[in-house]
Enzyme design. Sequence first.
Site, PDB file in Angstrom:
ATOM      1  NE  ARG A 162      -3.978  -1.839   2.336  1.00 47.12           N
ATOM      2  CZ  ARG A 162      -4.206  -3.350   1.923  1.00 47.12           C
ATOM      3  NH1 ARG A 162      -3.159  -3.911   1.780  1.00 47.12           N
ATOM      4  NH2 ARG A 162      -5.527  -3.747   1.831  1.00 47.12           N
TER       5      ARG A 162
ATOM      6  CD  GLU B 136      -3.561 -12.002   5.614  1.00 47.62           C
ATOM      7  OE1 GLU B 136      -2.612 -11.631   6.211  1.00 47.62           O
ATOM      8  OE2 GLU B 136      -3.930 -11.469   4.874  1.00 47.62           O
TER       9      GLU B 136
END
Length: 497
Positions: free
Chosen positions: A36, A385
């Site tokens: 990001r 995850e």
Amino acid sequence: MTAVPPDSDAPWLAPRPGAPVYGRVRVPASKSLTNRYLLLAALAESASTVVNPLQSRDSELMLAALRQLGAGVEHLGDPHGSGEPAVRITPIPFDDAGGDPEPQQRGTARDESVPRRAAPQHESVPQRAAPQKSTPQHAAPQDDPVRIDCGLAGTVMRFVPAVAALTGREVLFDGDPEARVRPMGAVLDGLRELGVDVVPHASDGFLPFTLRGSGRLSGGEITVDASASSQFVSGLLLAAPRFAGPLRLRHSGSQVPSLEHVEMTVRVLQELGVSVRSPEPYVWEVDPGPIPGFTARVEPDLSNAGPFLCAAAVTGGEVTMPGWPVSTTQIGRRWPDLLRSFGCEVTLTEEPPRDPEARAAATATLRVRGPERLVSPGTVDATAELTPTVAALAALCSQETKFTSVGHLRGHETDRIAALVTEIRRLGGAAEETDDGFRVLAPVRRGAVVRSYADHRMATFAAVVGLGVDGVAVEDIACTAKTMPDFPAAWQALVDR
């Protein structure tokens, strides 16, 4: 025990300690935050520095993609004397309208410095030597199309297309064979709503595809179905500061999986001065405006921390981890509570502040002491995850464990639900799929060669199970390079202490 080299074709034998594991571990930086910050640095008004970025295949794929679009990349070593490396990003040279990069800076040649998994025969690409990284790197200008290699990185295949559309270039996206079955439809639908021309090369909504935007995305209100991945939302929000007008993005489904990752995107944008808000559930608004050049430090990857913390849980030992963020949007923030639910003792001790020049939150030292025997919490909900690692704990419990709200894992690097059920059964346990997850019905009882499916989380699942069962091996431990290239050595070092 003689360890098999991680790049060997032979299965990697997971080490099993003969006593409780004790150790102090530092894990690499967060992949999610690294990519990001790197992408936003390429969209900024001036050069930015990302301190402590993850150095892995996924982050190298992101850097290569940004270079292809015209950004400059310079690896700085340890600029702050903190013992942490940094990378300086010179932004993509968009023109004044927020679109096409200046022609002399355009990048089109495929960057071959990134490790690449086997491609289909009709798209095989020769491997070249990695370039020197002591000076800024720009891709050489050539004719369209720009080619972006996504590898198996969801953050590249889902975050970069909107940025590519802002360049006004023709851009071809492709990746590893496994990436071609990961869903992309919501991102591409959103770009089409914004006026971008998207041409699939095979099945619509999947790699490979070519897109071309005008170089100017007007914004407005668009609706996408992000039920398969929160990255569909983040990919559009991250590029929105460069749009010509405000973006109002609405999710049409009943839930967004891994919503923590959208929270992460919103927080990072806000940290960098972008006006972003969520006025109601599953609606996000971003105002256009410049992103000033910035310096940001990346937190440790709390998802990758999981296997090391679980080493204490499985063996009844103790693992400490410094640098744990006191406040974070990473889904790995759930590890203290998850480990407590399996019977561990967990404490956090706040640390003094560090590196005032980089954006860095307060940190603590996390200590996990394992129980004499793991105890299942019964139900584990929405672990995203983290699920393969938590499933390793569940597979070593004598009680049943039910995993819920993780149906979207069928669209991750592999179908993780099917993979976990298959491998638990291969190891002598019992498990079954459910509509939104799976159940572990009986513990694993024997060793076997566990398939990784080119999925780093499945490889570390097997490593954790191997702490409690003799003879567990992994058929492709090298796939952990996706987010943690030194995992095999770090794991062996912890177990051997």
